[in-house]
Design a protein around this motif. Structure first.
Motif, PDB file in Angstrom:
ATOM      1  N   TRP A 194      39.414  33.145  32.741  1.00 55.28           N
ATOM      2  CA  TRP A 194      40.079  31.826  32.728  1.00 55.28           C
ATOM      3  C   TRP A 194      39.155  30.746  33.278  1.00 55.28           C
ATOM      4  CZ3 TRP A 194      42.455  33.754  29.330  1.00 55.28           C
ATOM      5  CH2 TRP A 194      43.589  34.530  29.373  1.00 55.28           C
ATOM      6  N   LEU A 195      38.304  31.082  34.232  1.00 55.25           N
ATOM      7  CA  LEU A 195      37.350  30.099  34.752  1.00 55.25           C
ATOM      8  C   LEU A 195      36.315  29.727  33.696  1.00 55.25           C
ATOM      9  CD1 LEU A 195      36.829  31.462  38.375  1.00 55.25           C
ATOM     10  CD2 LEU A 195      37.676  29.192  37.765  1.00 55.25           C
ATOM     11  N   VAL A 196      35.848  30.721  32.956  1.00 52.68           N
ATOM     12  CA  VAL A 196      34.920  30.433  31.864  1.00 52.68           C
ATOM     13  C   VAL A 196      35.588  29.523  30.836  1.00 52.68           C
ATOM     14  CG1 VAL A 196      33.786  31.482  29.853  1.00 52.68           C
ATOM     15  CG2 VAL A 196      33.480  32.478  32.129  1.00 52.68           C
ATOM     16  N   LEU A 197      36.826  29.820  30.515  1.00 50.91           N
ATOM     17  CA  LEU A 197      37.552  29.000  29.552  1.00 50.91           C
ATOM     18  C   LEU A 197      37.700  27.563  30.036  1.00 50.91           C
ATOM     19  CD1 LEU A 197      39.208  28.705  26.970  1.00 50.91           C
ATOM     20  CD2 LEU A 197      41.176  29.648  28.191  1.00 50.91           C
ATOM     21  N   GLU A 198      37.891  27.392  31.331  1.00 47.89           N
ATOM     22  CA  GLU A 198      38.076  26.049  31.869  1.00 47.89           C
ATOM     23  C   GLU A 198      36.755  25.305  32.029  1.00 47.89           C
ATOM     24  OE1 GLU A 198      40.918  24.277  35.184  1.00 47.89           O
ATOM     25  OE2 GLU A 198      39.298  25.432  36.105  1.00 47.89           O
TER      26      GLU A 198
ATOM     27  N   THR B 127      42.034  44.026  38.876  1.00 52.28           N
ATOM     28  CA  THR B 127      42.153  43.487  37.520  1.00 52.28           C
ATOM     29  C   THR B 127      42.130  41.967  37.526  1.00 52.28           C
ATOM     30  OG1 THR B 127      43.380  45.448  36.816  1.00 52.28           O
ATOM     31  CG2 THR B 127      43.625  43.497  35.455  1.00 52.28           C
ATOM     32  N   ALA B 128      42.489  41.372  38.657  1.00 53.61           N
ATOM     33  CA  ALA B 128      42.420  39.911  38.761  1.00 53.61           C
ATOM     34  C   ALA B 128      40.988  39.403  38.665  1.00 53.61           C
ATOM     35  CB  ALA B 128      43.047  39.452  40.083  1.00 53.61           C
ATOM     36  N   ILE B 129      40.000  40.257  38.939  1.00 57.87           N
ATOM     37  CA  ILE B 129      38.600  39.808  38.920  1.00 57.87           C
ATOM     38  C   ILE B 129      38.166  39.411  37.513  1.00 57.87           C
ATOM     39  CG2 ILE B 129      36.218  40.496  39.347  1.00 57.87           C
ATOM     40  CD1 ILE B 129      37.247  42.259  41.637  1.00 57.87           C
ATOM     41  N   PRO B 130      38.202  40.319  36.523  1.00 61.56           N
ATOM     42  CA  PRO B 130      37.783  39.885  35.177  1.00 61.56           C
ATOM     43  C   PRO B 130      38.747  38.886  34.552  1.00 61.56           C
ATOM     44  CG  PRO B 130      38.665  42.111  35.097  1.00 61.56           C
ATOM     45  CD  PRO B 130      38.540  41.754  36.546  1.00 61.56           C
ATOM     46  N   LEU B 131      40.032  38.964  34.907  1.00 61.50           N
ATOM     47  CA  LEU B 131      40.995  38.036  34.312  1.00 61.50           C
ATOM     48  C   LEU B 131      40.743  36.605  34.772  1.00 61.50           C
ATOM     49  CD1 LEU B 131      43.496  37.720  32.533  1.00 61.50           C
ATOM     50  CD2 LEU B 131      44.894  38.087  34.565  1.00 61.50           C
ATOM     51  N   LEU B 132      40.620  36.404  36.088  1.00 62.73           N
ATOM     52  CA  LEU B 132      40.363  35.055  36.588  1.00 62.73           C
ATOM     53  C   LEU B 132      38.977  34.568  36.175  1.00 62.73           C
ATOM     54  CD1 LEU B 132      41.947  35.194  40.162  1.00 62.73           C
ATOM     55  CD2 LEU B 132      42.823  34.030  38.137  1.00 62.73           C
ATOM     56  N   ALA B 133      38.014  35.482  36.099  1.00 59.56           N
ATOM     57  CA  ALA B 133      36.685  35.086  35.635  1.00 59.56           C
ATOM     58  C   ALA B 133      36.760  34.562  34.200  1.00 59.56           C
ATOM     59  CB  ALA B 133      35.720  36.270  35.717  1.00 59.56           C
TER      60      ALA B 133
ATOM     61  N   LEU C 266      32.951  29.555  22.462  1.00 57.34           N
ATOM     62  CA  LEU C 266      33.796  29.832  23.618  1.00 57.34           C
ATOM     63  C   LEU C 266      34.889  30.856  23.310  1.00 57.34           C
ATOM     64  CD1 LEU C 266      34.534  29.307  26.534  1.00 57.34           C
ATOM     65  CD2 LEU C 266      35.826  27.288  25.801  1.00 57.34           C
ATOM     66  N   PRO C 267      35.637  30.743  22.203  1.00 54.99           N
ATOM     67  CA  PRO C 267      36.638  31.776  21.911  1.00 54.99           C
ATOM     68  C   PRO C 267      36.044  33.169  21.772  1.00 54.99           C
ATOM     69  CG  PRO C 267      37.033  29.824  20.574  1.00 54.99           C
ATOM     70  CD  PRO C 267      35.697  29.638  21.233  1.00 54.99           C
ATOM     71  N   VAL C 268      34.836  33.249  21.226  1.00 53.78           N
ATOM     72  CA  VAL C 268      34.178  34.554  21.089  1.00 53.78           C
ATOM     73  C   VAL C 268      33.875  35.145  22.463  1.00 53.78           C
ATOM     74  CG1 VAL C 268      32.155  35.761  20.193  1.00 53.78           C
ATOM     75  CG2 VAL C 268      33.196  33.901  18.869  1.00 53.78           C
ATOM     76  N   LEU C 269      33.391  34.303  23.372  1.00 54.68           N
ATOM     77  CA  LEU C 269      33.097  34.757  24.725  1.00 54.68           C
ATOM     78  C   LEU C 269      34.374  35.187  25.435  1.00 54.68           C
ATOM     79  CD1 LEU C 269      31.156  35.167  27.066  1.00 54.68           C
ATOM     80  CD2 LEU C 269      31.377  32.722  27.603  1.00 54.68           C
ATOM     81  N   VAL C 270      35.448  34.418  25.277  1.00 52.52           N
ATOM     82  CA  VAL C 270      36.729  34.773  25.888  1.00 52.52           C
ATOM     83  C   VAL C 270      37.232  36.105  25.345  1.00 52.52           C
ATOM     84  CG1 VAL C 270      39.168  34.120  26.031  1.00 52.52           C
ATOM     85  CG2 VAL C 270      37.389  32.409  26.449  1.00 52.52           C
ATOM     86  N   ALA C 271      37.128  36.306  24.035  1.00 53.58           N
ATOM     87  CA  ALA C 271      37.563  37.566  23.428  1.00 53.58           C
ATOM     88  C   ALA C 271      36.771  38.743  23.989  1.00 53.58           C
ATOM     89  CB  ALA C 271      37.409  37.496  21.908  1.00 53.58           C
ATOM     90  N   ALA C 272      35.457  38.565  24.133  1.00 53.04           N
ATOM     91  CA  ALA C 272      34.614  39.639  24.658  1.00 53.04           C
ATOM     92  C   ALA C 272      34.977  39.961  26.109  1.00 53.04           C
ATOM     93  CB  ALA C 272      33.147  39.253  24.548  1.00 53.04           C
ATOM     94  N   MET C 273      35.216  38.931  26.906  1.00 50.02           N
ATOM     95  CA  MET C 273      35.553  39.159  28.307  1.00 50.02           C
ATOM     96  C   MET C 273      36.917  39.839  28.456  1.00 50.02           C
ATOM     97  SD  MET C 273      34.121  35.653  30.109  1.00 50.02           S
ATOM     98  CE  MET C 273      34.407  36.278  31.789  1.00 50.02           C
ATOM     99  N   LEU C 274      37.884  39.446  27.648  1.00 48.48           N
ATOM    100  CA  LEU C 274      39.191  40.088  27.708  1.00 48.48           C
ATOM    101  C   LEU C 274      39.124  41.532  27.219  1.00 48.48           C
ATOM    102  CD1 LEU C 274      41.655  37.285  26.534  1.00 48.48           C
ATOM    103  CD2 LEU C 274      41.397  38.214  28.843  1.00 48.48           C
TER     104      LEU C 274
ATOM    105  N   ALA D  62      40.185  31.342  44.981  1.00 46.93           N
ATOM    106  CA  ALA D  62      39.774  30.035  45.497  1.00 46.93           C
ATOM    107  C   ALA D  62      39.125  29.196  44.408  1.00 46.93           C
ATOM    108  CB  ALA D  62      38.822  30.221  46.675  1.00 46.93           C
ATOM    109  N   ALA D  63      38.243  29.816  43.608  1.00 44.61           N
ATOM    110  CA  ALA D  63      37.562  29.072  42.539  1.00 44.61           C
ATOM    111  C   ALA D  63      38.547  28.616  41.472  1.00 44.61           C
ATOM    112  CB  ALA D  63      36.474  29.942  41.919  1.00 44.61           C
ATOM    113  N   ALA D  64      39.495  29.479  41.113  1.00 46.14           N
ATOM    114  CA  ALA D  64      40.467  29.106  40.084  1.00 46.14           C
ATOM    115  C   ALA D  64      41.430  28.043  40.588  1.00 46.14           C
ATOM    116  CB  ALA D  64      41.244  30.343  39.632  1.00 46.14           C
ATOM    117  N   ALA D  65      41.800  28.104  41.864  1.00 47.90           N
ATOM    118  CA  ALA D  65      42.683  27.092  42.426  1.00 47.90           C
ATOM    119  C   ALA D  65      41.976  25.745  42.516  1.00 47.90           C
ATOM    120  CB  ALA D  65      43.164  27.527  43.804  1.00 47.90           C
ATOM    121  N   LYS D  66      40.715  25.756  42.858  1.00 42.03           N
ATOM    122  CA  LYS D  66      39.952  24.513  42.966  1.00 42.03           C
ATOM    123  C   LYS D  66      39.825  23.816  41.626  1.00 42.03           C
ATOM    124  CE  LYS D  66      35.292  22.810  43.980  1.00 42.03           C
ATOM    125  NZ  LYS D  66      35.047  22.352  42.596  1.00 42.03           N
ATOM    126  N   GLY D  67      39.554  24.597  40.574  1.00 43.97           N
ATOM    127  CA  GLY D  67      39.376  23.980  39.268  1.00 43.97           C
ATOM    128  C   GLY D  67      38.218  23.001  39.266  1.00 43.97           C
TER     129      GLY D  67
END
Length: 558
Positions: free
Chosen positions: A165-169, A157-163, A177-185, A113-118
Motif C-alpha cells: 500500500w505504501l508503494v501504491l501511495e 503478514t502486515a509487513i508485505p501488505l503495508l509495504a 505501478l499496477p504490475v508492481l502491486v500485483a507482483a507484491m501481492l 508509522a510510515a503508512a499512518a504518516k503518508g
C-alpha cells in the motif's frame, strides 16, 4: 521555499523531512530489545521452532524445502526469509524464534508509522505517527503477547501488505505501478493466503468502487482491479511451479462456514479477541496497574473503530460522483479531492477480516485472536491518518500526548523487565541433551521446540497420539521417519491436559519402556528399540501405514 510571505531556509526543510527517519533509526533498536525481552518470557513453541528448522534447511542447501509439509500457511516469502537472516547473524538456538518475533513486530510497527504518516510533513506527520504507534507498539503480556511475539501466525503478514500500500501511495501512477502491486501481492499470498482476503479483495472492491464513482474505466483504479485479479493468478502459478519442482507441500486452509446459531457467539468472541490484540481486555491483564492500562488501550481501540467508520462514510458519502448535482456544478468529491485510497484499502481489509472471522468455523477461544491480528496494525494506520491531522491542530494536545507516551513507555519497560519463568519443555530438552539421547519422537508441542532448544543436538520428531502414536505430516519432513536412516529411542508425551490417554496408547503400542522420567507438563519414555519401525502416519486428514505412503500433495488453491 516560501510560505505566507516568509522565506524558509532549505536546510530547515530538509531537516524536517529527515527527522522522522532519524527518530525511527533511534527507536527501532530500543523497540526490538523490548520485544525480544517480552518474547523470551513466553518460551519457545513448536510453531516458531518449525519455521526456524525450515530456515536452517534453506540455508543448508534446501531452498525449496523438498520433503517438507508445512501448515496451511507457508510463511515462505516473508517470515522464513527473516528467520534466515536472524540465523545467519545470530545463530540457530532457543533464542532464534524470540529474535525473529521481535524483528517481525518491530518491522510491523515501523511500517504502521510510515503508512499512518503518508505524505504529511511537520506537526501533522508527527501527530499521525504518534497516534498509530501509541496504539500498536505496546503488546501487553497475556494472549496479546502470545499472538504477537511468539511465532509467525499472520502477525507478520502486515509487513508485505503495508509495504504494497505504501508503494501504491508513494510511486508515480504510471502503467508499471499496477504490475508492481500485483507482483507484491502475489509475493505476499505465497507466504499467507490471508492476503487474498485482506489485500486482494479490498483492492478489487476499492478500485472498482472508485472507478465507478469517477465514471472512468481506463484510469489507475480500473487497472488496480486487474492487478488484484492478476496477483491471485501469479501466486497460484508460482505455487504450482514450486510444487512441480519438488518443493514443500501445504495443507489447504480450512474454509468452513459456521452454523447460523453460532454467529452471535462468534461476534461476541470477535469483540473480545480484537480487544485482546489491542490490549484493551481487562481479564487478560494481571494486577491493578496493568489492568488500569487496559483503559488507555481501550481509547486506542475506540479511536481505530471510529476512524474505520469515518473512512467508510467518506468513501460512501452521497454526491461523491456528482450524480445528484446539476451539470457543470463542482461535486463534493471535486471539492474534497480524490480521497484517501490507502485508508479505504485498509478499512475494507479490516471489515473483510472481521466479517470472515464471524462467519467462519475458526473462532474457538481467546487464542483465536491470531485470526484477526491484522486488525491491530491496520486499525492503527486508520487512527493515525484520521485523527492525527485533528490532533495536530489542538493547542493543548502536546501535554496530553506526553503523559500518554510516558504511560506507554513505562508499560513497555515493565513488560520487558518482568521476571521470566522457564518455558515448556526446557527442562526436558536439557535432560535429553545431558544424557546423550539424540533422536526420538514427541507430541507436536514437545518436538521441534526441543530440537531448536538444543540447537539440533537432540532431534525430536512430531507425532500425534490418538488411537495410536503416528508420524505427523504437519511442520515435518518425510525422511525424519525413515527407520533405515534414524533410530528413535525415546518418546516425549504431553501431560498438561487432564485425563490424557497418550501414555496408555504408547504403552499399548510400544510396550513398557526401559526408563520413564516425569517433568513439569511432560513425560519421557526411553526404549531400547527403534520406535520408527512400523510407525503409522497421520497425513491430515487421512491415515497411512507409514508417512512415505501418505497421499502426495496437490496445490492448495485458495
Amino acid at each position: 521555499m516560501e510560505r505566507a510571505g516568509v522565506d524558509v531556509p532549505q536546510k530547515s526543510v530538509q531537516a524536517r523531512h529527515r527527522s522522522p527517519w532519524l527518530l525511527a533509526v533511534v527507536a527501532a533498536p530500543l523497540l526490538f530489545v523490548a520485544y525480544l525481552l517480552i518474547s523470551r518470557q513466553l518460551g519457545v513453541n513448536s510453531d516458531g521452532a518449525s519455521n526456524a528448522l525450515q530456515a536452517r534447511e534453506m540455508l543448508d542447501g534446501n531452498p525449496l524445502l523438498r520433503g517438507w509439509t508445512v501448515t496451511d500457511v507457508s510463511f515462505y516469502t516473508n517470515e522464513l526469509l527473516l528467520f534466515m537472516l536472524v540465523e545467519l547473524v545470530y545463530g540457530f538456538h532457543g533464542d532464534t524464534t524470540h529474535a525473529t518475533a521481535a524483528l517481525v513486530f518491530t518491522l510491523v510497527v515501523l511500517l504502521v508509522a510510515a503508512a499512518a504518516k503518508g505524505r504529511a510533513t511537520g506537526r501533522e506527520a508527527a501527530a499521525r505517527v504518534a497516534v498509530a504507534v501509541a496504539i500498536v507498539a505496546v503488546p501487553p503480556l497475556g494472549h496479546a503477547a502470545i499472538t504477537l511475539l511468539t511465532s509467525p501466525d499472520h502477525t507478520g503478514t502486515a509487513i508485505p501488505l503495508l509495504a504494497t500500500w505504501l508503494v501504491l501511495e508513494r510511486f508515480r501512477p504510471g502503467r508499471g505501478l499496477p504490475v508492481l502491486v500485483a507482483a507484491m501481492l502475489a509475493w505476499a499470498q505465497i507466504a499467507d493466503p490471508l492476503v487474498m482476503y485482506i489485500g486482494v479483495l479490498p483492492l478489487i472492491l476499492v478500485g472498482g468502487w472508485r472507478a465507478w464513482r469517477e465514471r472512468s474505466w481506463r484510469g489507475l483504479d480500473a487497472r488496480l482491479v486487474l492487478a488484484g485479479v492478476g496477483s491471485v493468478v501469479l501466486a497460484q502459478v508460482a505455487l504450482t511451479l514450486l510444487r512441480a519442482a519438488g518443493g514443500f507441500g501445504a495443507h489447504a486452509a480450512e474454509a468452513k462456514l459456521a452454523e447460523l446459531s453460532s454467529l452471535g457467539g462468534h461476534l461476541w468472541l470477535g469483540v473480545r479477541v480484537v480487544a485482546v490484540n489491542y490490549g484493551a481486555y481487562p481479564p487478560d491483564r494481571v494486577g491493578p496497574l496493568d489492568t488500569a492500562m487496559s483503559a488507555v488501550h481501550l481509547v486506542g481501540l475506540l479511536a481505530a473503530a471510529a476512524a474505520l467508520v469515518v473512512v467508510v462514510a467518506r468513501a460512501l458519502r452521497p454526491g461523491a460522483a456528482g450524480s445528484l448535482l446539476p451539470p457543470g456544478a463542482p461535486s463534493e468529491r471535486d471539492r474534497r479531492g480524490p480521497g484517501d485510497r490507502l485508508a479505504e484499502l485498509v478499512a475494507v481489509g479490516v471489515l473483510v477480516n472481521l466479517g470472515a472471522f464471524v462467519v467462519s468455523a475458526l473462532p474457538a477461544d481467546l487464542l483465536s485472536a491470531r485470526q484477526v491480528v491484522a486488525v491491530l496494525p491496520l486499525g492503527a494506520v486508520l487512527a493515525g491518518r484520521v485523527w492525527g491531522p485533528r490532533l495536530a491542530t489542538l493547542p493543548r494536545a502536546l501535554p496530553v500526548a506526553a503523559v500518554v507516551a510516558l504511560l506507554l513507555v513505562a508499560e513497555l519497560v515493565g513488560h520487558a523487565a518482568a521476571r521470566r519463568t522457564p518455558g515448556h519443555a526446557e527442562d526436558v530438552a536439557a535432560w535429553l541433551d545431558a544424557r546423550g539421547l539424540r533422536y526420538g519422537l514427541g507430541e507436536y508441542w514437545n518436538a521441534n521446540n526441543i530440537t531448536l532448544l538444543t540447537s539440533g543436538r537432540v532431534a525430536v520428531r512430531p507425532v500425534v497420539a490418538g488411537d495410536r502414536v503416528a508420524a505427523y505430516r504437519w511442520e515435518s519432513k518425510v525422511d525424519w521417519y525413515d527407520p533405515a536412516a534414524h533410530d528413535a529411542t525415546f518418546l516425549v508425551l504431553d501431560t498438561r491436559t487432564p485425563g490424557t490417554r497418550s501414555e496408555a496408547v504408547a504403552l499399548a503400542q510400544f510396550g513398557a519402556p526401559a526408563q520413564r522420567h516425569e517433568f513439569a507438563g511432560a513425560v519421557v519414555l526411553v526404549y531400547g528399540k527403534d520406535l520408527l519401525v512400523g510407525l503409522p502416519a497421520y497425513c491430515v486428514p487421512q491415515t497411512a501405514p507409514s508417512i512415505a505412503e501418505c497421499p502426495t500433495h496437490g496445490v492448495a488453491l485458495f
